[in-house]
Enzyme design. Sequence first.
Site, short mmCIF file in Angstrom:
data_model
loop_
_atom_site.label_atom_id
_atom_site.label_comp_id
_atom_site.label_asym_id
_atom_site.label_seq_id
_atom_site.Cartn_x
_atom_site.Cartn_y
_atom_site.Cartn_z
NE ARG A 160 7.05 1.13 -4.79
CZ ARG A 160 7.15 0.64 -3.56
NH1 ARG A 160 8.29 0.11 -3.10
NH2 ARG A 160 6.12 0.68 -2.73
N GLY A 161 7.62 4.39 -2.79
CA GLY A 161 7.07 4.25 -1.44
C GLY A 161 7.07 5.63 -0.80
CB ALA A 162 4.38 7.57 0.83
CG ASP A 180 1.38 6.73 -1.84
OD1 ASP A 180 0.99 5.56 -1.71
OD2 ASP A 180 2.51 7.02 -2.27
#
Length: 342
Positions: free
Chosen positions: A59-61, A235
């Site tokens: 995860r994480g943009a 994001d």
Amino acid sequence: MTASLPSRRLRSLGLRYQRDAGGARLEILDQAALPDREEWRDGAEPEAMIGHIRALRVRGAPMIGVCAALCLAVQADRGAAPARLREDARALRAARPTAVNLMEAVDRLLPLCAHPEALVQAAEALFEEEVARSEGMATRGAALVQPGEGILTHCNTGGLATSGAGTALAVIRRAHEQGKGVHVWVDETRPLLQGGRLTAWELGRLGIPYHLLPDGAAGLLFARGRVQRVLVGADRIAGNGDFANKIGTFPLAVLARHHGVPFHVVAPRTTVDPSCPDGTAIPIEERDADEVRGLVGRLRWAPADAPVFNPAFDVTPAALVTSWILDDAVLDAEDVAAGALA
Ligand code: MRU
């Protein structure tokens, strides 16, 4: 398939990629299992990678963009047909809707599906590019941090969320390394606890002093004068400076404004989406109700049929942002109004 290219080995806190005579491999550190277990999962198959992205095992943009790109690189290296690669690319692109980095990364590779070597090189370059972008954000952001500050952050924006040191957390890390004596206030970040599980884990490994707090405790912390600065990631940043970030970011911006505390969004250029004129155009992911009824797979505390509202992100209006710390610039409201993000 790409035998004429020199071998590559790429490593970050949450990713392992290797391409050599034995072929190409990709693994991700399972962020859903952290901090209890450090388990690596195979990410070579697009279907598996889509599952990892949806379940927030990765995860994480910027990180999901890099992972999607390297997954396609592995497939290209293994000789996938161009039509199949295009199909996989489109499926990966749609795995989550809000982080524009995912779309941006896949869109760079889509035109290269018939050229495996070029695709592999572009995907590997993307990994390196995000490392350099982290460095740019860290340098520019840390210059704003004053000695002894209490810094509040939300979600996880560190080495797990990018291929480099991170976004907001990279700024904090650099300020700590510069001996500024910062103290980090970590929102636990309901419902999936990216702050409590991941940011606390990263800060502990780095030896950066912090306290974890329930999201609802932030107001009292501000009122007691313990927060001198807020640093969060994004994001997607719209052309007018509104930005989407983990649910609970917007209330922090309101609290910061109320208490006269500077509030910064830290993101690479790959998070800016000029095709969204303002925050209302940013698609907001809504997730499974069970994530709010309890801790998925571990415990349920709400009635099993409790109706739930579970948006993964909220939108913070540009008017509440002190500055946008990018890898190549620090923008203020005047810059943004003049079109610096558009
Ligand atoms: O749902 P997540 O955990 O992927 O949300 C991540 C965030 O909201 C981060 O703050 C954002 O991606 C920026 S981190 C580099």
